[in-house]
Design a protein around this motif. Structure first.
Motif, PDB file in Angstrom:
ATOM      1  N   PHE A 175      -0.143 -12.378  -3.178  1.00 15.04           N
ATOM      2  CA  PHE A 175       0.894 -11.813  -2.419  1.00 15.04           C
ATOM      3  C   PHE A 175       0.372 -10.705  -1.344  1.00 15.04           C
ATOM      4  O   PHE A 175      -0.835 -10.192  -1.483  1.00 15.04           O
ATOM      5  CB  PHE A 175       1.888 -11.054  -3.466  1.00 15.04           C
ATOM      6  CG  PHE A 175       2.679 -12.103  -4.480  1.00 15.04           C
ATOM      7  CD1 PHE A 175       3.425 -12.752  -4.071  1.00 15.04           C
ATOM      8  CD2 PHE A 175       2.158 -12.038  -5.793  1.00 15.04           C
ATOM      9  CE1 PHE A 175       4.251 -13.503  -4.948  1.00 15.04           C
ATOM     10  CE2 PHE A 175       2.738 -13.032  -6.716  1.00 15.04           C
ATOM     11  CZ  PHE A 175       3.752 -13.665  -6.250  1.00 15.04           C
ATOM     12  N   ASP A 176       1.254 -10.394  -0.508  1.00 13.59           N
ATOM     13  CA  ASP A 176       0.957  -9.542   0.584  1.00 13.59           C
ATOM     14  C   ASP A 176       2.314  -8.410   0.202  1.00 13.59           C
ATOM     15  O   ASP A 176       3.173  -8.611   0.690  1.00 13.59           O
ATOM     16  CB  ASP A 176       0.909  -9.971   1.893  1.00 13.59           C
ATOM     17  CG  ASP A 176       0.695  -8.759   2.952  1.00 13.59           C
ATOM     18  OD1 ASP A 176       0.514  -7.739   2.332  1.00 13.59           O
ATOM     19  OD2 ASP A 176       0.770  -9.319   3.945  1.00 13.59           O
ATOM     20  N   THR A 177       2.138  -7.436  -0.605  1.00 19.58           N
ATOM     21  CA  THR A 177       3.278  -6.610  -1.103  1.00 19.58           C
ATOM     22  C   THR A 177       3.624  -5.546   0.044  1.00 19.58           C
ATOM     23  O   THR A 177       2.315  -4.862   0.238  1.00 19.58           O
ATOM     24  CB  THR A 177       2.918  -6.346  -2.501  1.00 19.58           C
ATOM     25  OG1 THR A 177       1.539  -5.548  -2.362  1.00 19.58           O
ATOM     26  CG2 THR A 177       3.047  -7.211  -3.613  1.00 19.58           C
ATOM     27  N   GLU A 178       4.682  -5.462   0.670  1.00 22.32           N
ATOM     28  CA  GLU A 178       4.928  -4.643   1.670  1.00 22.32           C
ATOM     29  C   GLU A 178       6.254  -3.788   1.682  1.00 22.32           C
ATOM     30  O   GLU A 178       6.317  -2.664   2.480  1.00 22.32           O
ATOM     31  CB  GLU A 178       4.999  -5.432   3.091  1.00 22.32           C
ATOM     32  CG  GLU A 178       3.740  -6.212   3.329  1.00 22.32           C
ATOM     33  CD  GLU A 178       2.585  -5.322   4.185  1.00 22.32           C
ATOM     34  OE1 GLU A 178       2.808  -3.960   4.133  1.00 22.32           O
ATOM     35  OE2 GLU A 178       1.373  -5.767   4.303  1.00 22.32           O
ATOM     36  N   SER A 179       7.189  -3.906   0.605  1.00 21.48           N
ATOM     37  CA  SER A 179       8.048  -2.912   0.579  1.00 21.48           C
ATOM     38  C   SER A 179       8.608  -3.039  -0.884  1.00 21.48           C
ATOM     39  O   SER A 179       8.276  -4.022  -1.724  1.00 21.48           O
ATOM     40  CB  SER A 179       9.428  -3.468   1.574  1.00 21.48           C
ATOM     41  OG  SER A 179       9.502  -5.312   1.312  1.00 21.48           O
ATOM     42  N   ILE A 189       9.865  -5.762  -5.064  1.00 20.30           N
ATOM     43  CA  ILE A 189       8.822  -5.637  -4.080  1.00 20.30           C
ATOM     44  C   ILE A 189       8.892  -6.984  -3.130  1.00 20.30           C
ATOM     45  O   ILE A 189       9.265  -7.877  -3.715  1.00 20.30           O
ATOM     46  CB  ILE A 189       7.625  -6.098  -4.930  1.00 20.30           C
ATOM     47  CG1 ILE A 189       7.343  -4.592  -5.709  1.00 20.30           C
ATOM     48  CG2 ILE A 189       6.318  -5.995  -3.714  1.00 20.30           C
ATOM     49  CD1 ILE A 189       5.882  -4.526  -6.197  1.00 20.30           C
ATOM     50  N   GLY A 190       9.132  -6.548  -1.821  1.00 16.65           N
ATOM     51  CA  GLY A 190       8.990  -7.442  -0.936  1.00 16.65           C
ATOM     52  C   GLY A 190       7.725  -8.081  -0.560  1.00 16.65           C
ATOM     53  O   GLY A 190       6.968  -7.309  -0.254  1.00 16.65           O
ATOM     54  N   ASP A 191       7.385  -9.272  -0.325  1.00 19.15           N
ATOM     55  CA  ASP A 191       6.343 -10.198  -0.200  1.00 19.15           C
ATOM     56  C   ASP A 191       6.337 -10.635   1.190  1.00 19.15           C
ATOM     57  O   ASP A 191       7.227 -11.219   1.698  1.00 19.15           O
ATOM     58  CB  ASP A 191       5.939 -10.976  -1.032  1.00 19.15           C
ATOM     59  CG  ASP A 191       4.779 -12.203  -0.708  1.00 19.15           C
ATOM     60  OD1 ASP A 191       3.746 -11.742  -0.546  1.00 19.15           O
ATOM     61  OD2 ASP A 191       5.439 -13.202  -0.521  1.00 19.15           O
ATOM     62  N   GLU A 192       5.219 -10.782   1.853  1.00 19.16           N
ATOM     63  CA  GLU A 192       4.789 -11.400   3.311  1.00 19.16           C
ATOM     64  C   GLU A 192       4.358 -12.794   3.104  1.00 19.16           C
ATOM     65  O   GLU A 192       4.885 -13.670   4.177  1.00 19.16           O
ATOM     66  CB  GLU A 192       3.864 -10.492   4.251  1.00 19.16           C
ATOM     67  CG  GLU A 192       4.647  -9.369   4.565  1.00 19.16           C
ATOM     68  CD  GLU A 192       4.172  -8.719   5.930  1.00 19.16           C
ATOM     69  OE1 GLU A 192       5.008  -8.515   6.901  1.00 19.16           O
ATOM     70  OE2 GLU A 192       2.871  -8.747   6.169  1.00 19.16           O
ATOM     71  N   PHE A 193       3.799 -13.398   2.288  1.00 19.83           N
ATOM     72  CA  PHE A 193       3.452 -14.661   2.056  1.00 19.83           C
ATOM     73  C   PHE A 193       4.257 -15.830   2.089  1.00 19.83           C
ATOM     74  O   PHE A 193       4.279 -16.641   2.874  1.00 19.83           O
ATOM     75  CB  PHE A 193       2.338 -14.764   1.112  1.00 19.83           C
ATOM     76  CG  PHE A 193       0.715 -13.997   1.169  1.00 19.83           C
ATOM     77  CD1 PHE A 193       0.649 -13.621   2.553  1.00 19.83           C
ATOM     78  CD2 PHE A 193       0.097 -13.882   0.072  1.00 19.83           C
ATOM     79  CE1 PHE A 193      -0.778 -13.080   2.590  1.00 19.83           C
ATOM     80  CE2 PHE A 193      -1.147 -13.147   0.552  1.00 19.83           C
ATOM     81  CZ  PHE A 193      -1.733 -12.753   1.628  1.00 19.83           C
ATOM     82  N   GLY A 194       5.479 -15.558   0.881  1.00 16.05           N
ATOM     83  CA  GLY A 194       6.072 -16.727   0.739  1.00 16.05           C
ATOM     84  C   GLY A 194       7.179 -17.040   1.711  1.00 16.05           C
ATOM     85  O   GLY A 194       7.083 -18.165   2.277  1.00 16.05           O
ATOM     86  N   PRO A 195       7.966 -16.109   2.312  1.00 19.64           N
ATOM     87  CA  PRO A 195       7.999 -14.589   1.779  1.00 19.64           C
ATOM     88  C   PRO A 195       8.902 -14.640   0.502  1.00 19.64           C
ATOM     89  O   PRO A 195       9.860 -15.488   0.260  1.00 19.64           O
ATOM     90  CB  PRO A 195       8.879 -13.882   2.764  1.00 19.64           C
ATOM     91  CG  PRO A 195       9.586 -14.922   3.624  1.00 19.64           C
ATOM     92  CD  PRO A 195       8.873 -16.053   3.540  1.00 19.64           C
ATOM     93  N   TYR A 196       8.533 -13.843  -0.563  1.00 21.20           N
ATOM     94  CA  TYR A 196       9.300 -13.765  -1.833  1.00 21.20           C
ATOM     95  C   TYR A 196       9.773 -12.278  -1.938  1.00 21.20           C
ATOM     96  O   TYR A 196       9.483 -11.185  -1.342  1.00 21.20           O
ATOM     97  CB  TYR A 196       8.338 -14.050  -2.859  1.00 21.20           C
ATOM     98  CG  TYR A 196       7.576 -15.455  -2.853  1.00 21.20           C
ATOM     99  CD1 TYR A 196       8.372 -16.568  -3.193  1.00 21.20           C
ATOM    100  CD2 TYR A 196       6.009 -15.467  -2.308  1.00 21.20           C
ATOM    101  CE1 TYR A 196       7.714 -17.871  -3.174  1.00 21.20           C
ATOM    102  CE2 TYR A 196       5.589 -16.689  -2.410  1.00 21.20           C
ATOM    103  CZ  TYR A 196       6.441 -17.736  -2.960  1.00 21.20           C
ATOM    104  OH  TYR A 196       5.648 -19.011  -2.500  1.00 21.20           O
TER     105      TYR A 196
END
Length: 449
Positions: A175-179, A189-196
Motif C-alpha cells: 500500500f501507499d498510505t497517505e491519509s 487509512i487512505g491508500d494511493e495504490f488501489g485506491p483503498y
C-alpha cells in the motif's frame, strides 16, 4: 439523526463560483522539526529483511548500508542530499497526513507514507503511523509512539510482500498510505495504490480493506493488484499513479469519511477529465460508499493536493500544491546548465485552501472560500529556526510535498511536510529536507464563511 451534505447544502444557485476566493494573511507562530535522518527499529518479530531498508531504490539490489547517496533527480537539479541508502532500520520520514482526532495526551496522529516513492522500490519499507508532539519552545518534535501495520488475519485481498511470515507486516510494496483518521478507537487509512480505504485497530492490525466506488463503478489505479500490463489508461485504470487518496477528511456530525483523490481522474483515451479532483463519501459505520461525491477545482498552476481536514461540520482545509521545490529566490537562471547551487523548478503554488463542502455549484464543484500562501508567511516575531527559513520578517515553506494540515484552535493551524527521504531538499541545495512542523496564526482564514 445523521446529517449529510445534501441536508446541509445551500441551494446551488446561491453558491459562489468554485474558484472565487480571498487570500488571507498568515503569521508564523511556532517552528519545530524532526531531523531528516530519523530511524526506528522494526518490531522484534519482523523479518530480518526489514532491518535494512531501501535496498531496491537504485534500480538493483544494494546490500551495503549507507552506500548510495540520495539525489533529487534531474528535474530538481540533480542535487545530492547528503544522506545515503540503504538505511539501518526504518526511516520515520514522510509525514503524509494528520488525523483530526488527537490522542488522549494531546499528541497528533500522523502517518508515514509507502517508503521510497513507488511500489517497486519499497518492498522492505514497513508501513506505520505515529503519535507526535511538536515543542515550539525547543524547536523539536517528540515521537511518542510508532505503530506498525500488519495483516495477521489475511484481510488484504492480494499477496503481500511478507506473505509467508507469521507476523505479516505490511510494506510499501502493498500500500501507499497517505491519509489517516481515528474514529471510535479505530484507524482509517487512505491508500494511493488501489485506491483503498483500510480499517485497522490502534494496534495496527488490519480489519478490512475497501475498494473505491464512484458512480456505482469500481475505480482502479495502475498499481491495483487486478490491473495487468498491457493496461489502457482511462479504461483499465482511471486513477493516476500516485493519484489515490492523498487526503481523507472525517466530517464532524456525520462521521463520514470524505476521500479526495490527489490527481484528476483519467477518462477513456488517457486524458484527464479536467483540472479538478473527485471527493467521494464513505460511511465507516455501514462499511460502504454512500454514492455522494463532489469536485474540488484546482487553482491555476496546482497539480495535486496534500491533505484534507474539516474544521467544523461543513468547512475544511485542503493543501493545494504544484510539483516545485525550493525558494524562488534561489531559482536557477533561465537556460542554466549548472544547477548545483540553485533550484531549476522552484515552488510557485503552495496553498492552504478553506472550502465549504455544503456549497456546490450546478456542476458539483465545492466552494473555495479563501486561502493562505505558504510561500508568503509573515514572521515578525522571528519564530523561524536557524537554517530553515530564518532571517528577516518573511518565511516560506517551499517543499515539493506538503502533506499535513490540521486546525489546532480557532486561530491556528498546524502544517507539516513530507520530506521524501532521502530524495527531496527544499531549504538548501544539496541538503536533505527535514520534517518541519509549522504553527500558523490565521484567524481571518478560519473565521471566513
Amino acid at each position: 439523526m445523521r446529517l449529510s451534505l445534501s441536508v446541509l447544502a445551500l441551494a446551488s444557485a446561491l453558491a459562489a463560483p468554485a474558484t472565487a476566493q480571498e487570500v488571507f494573511p498568515a503569521k508564523l507562530a511556532g517552528h519545530a522539526y524532526l531531523p531528516a535522518l530519523s530511524l526506528v527499529e522494526p518490531p522484534a518479530d519482523a523479518p530480518r529483511d526489514a532491518w535494512i531498508s531501501g535496498k531496491f531504490t537504485n534500480g538493483a539490489r544494494v546490500e551495503q548500508a549507507m552506500s548510495v547517496e540520495g539525489n533529487t533527480g534531474k528535474g530538481y537539479g540533480n542535487h545530492g542530499t547528503g544522506i545515503s541508502l540503504p538505511f539501518i532500520g526504518q526511516p520515520v520520514q514522510g509525514m503524509s497526513g494528520f488525523a483530526m482526532t488527537r490522542a488522549e495526551d494531546g499528541s497528533f496522529y500522523t502517518l508515514t507514507d509507502n517508503g521510497f516513492g513507488s511500489k517497486r522500490n519499497s518492498p522492505d519499507a514497513m508501513l506505520f503511523f505515529h503519535r507526535m508532539a511538536p515543542d515550539y519552545e525547543t524547536g523539536t518534535v517528540e515521537r511518542r509512539e510508532t505503530v506498525f501495520l500488519s495483516d495477521p488475519d489475511h484481510k488484504v485481498p492480494f499477496r503481500i510482500a511478507y506473505e509467508g511470515t507469521e507476523s505479516r507486516y505490511l510494506t510499501g510494496a502493498d500500500f501507499d498510505t497517505e491519509s489517516i483518521q481515528v474514529l471510535d478507537g479505530e484507524v482509517w487509512i487512505g491508500d494511493e495504490f488501489g485506491p483503498y480505504i483500510i480499517r485497522a485497530g490502534l494496534d495496527g492490525v488490519v480489519k478490512e480493506v475497501f475498494a473505491t466506488e464512484l458512480d456505482g463503478k469500481e475505480l482502479h489505479g495502475p498499481d491495483t493488484y487486478s490491473v495487468f500490463v498491457p493496461a489502457e489508461a482511462g479504461t483499465d485504470f482511471q486513477v493516476q499513479r500516485s493519484g489515490g487518496y492523498e487526503g481523507m477528511a472525517l466530517q464532524p456530525g456525520t462521521n463520514l469519511l470524505w476521500a479526495m483523490l490527489e490527481k484528476p481522474i483519467l477518462i477513456e483515451g488517457g486524458e484527464t477529465e479536467g483540472p479538478f479532483l473527485r471527493v467521494i463519501a464513505f460511511d465507516p459505520k455501514a462499511g460502504e460508499w454512500t454514492g455522494e461525491s463532489v469536485k474540488f477545482q484546482l487553482a491555476e498552476g496546482a497539480t495535486a493536493i496534500g491533505d484534507f481536514n474539516f474544521i467544523d461540520e461543513t468547512r475544511a482545509l485542503v493543501i493545494e500544491r504544484d510539483n516545485g521545490e525550493g525558494d524562488m529566490a534561489m531559482a536557477c537562471a533561465e537556460g542554466a546548465t549548472e544547477t548545483a547551487e540553485c533550484y531549476p523548478n522552484p515552488a510557485k503554488v503552495k496553498n492552504i485552501v478553506l472550502v465549504d463542502m455544503s456549497q456546490t455549484d450546478d456542476e458539483g464543484f465545492i466552494r473555495r472560500i479563501g486561502s493562505i500562501d505558504l510561500l508568503n508567511i509573515a514572521d515578525p516575531d522571528a519564530k523561524a529556526l536557524d537554517g530553515m527559513g530564518a532571517g528577516g520578517d518573511h518565511f516560506s515553506f517551499p517543499f515539493f510535498t506538503i502533506e499535513d494540515v490540521i486546525a489546532v484552535d480557532e486561530t491556528h493551524i498546524l502544517v507539516a511536510n513530507d520530506n521524501n527521504l532521502p530524495f527531496s531538499g527544499g531549504r538548501v541545495p544539496g541538503e536533505a529536507a527535514h520534517n518541519e512542523f509549522i504553527l500558523l496564526e490565521v484567524p481571518e482564514l478560519l473565521a471566513a464563511k
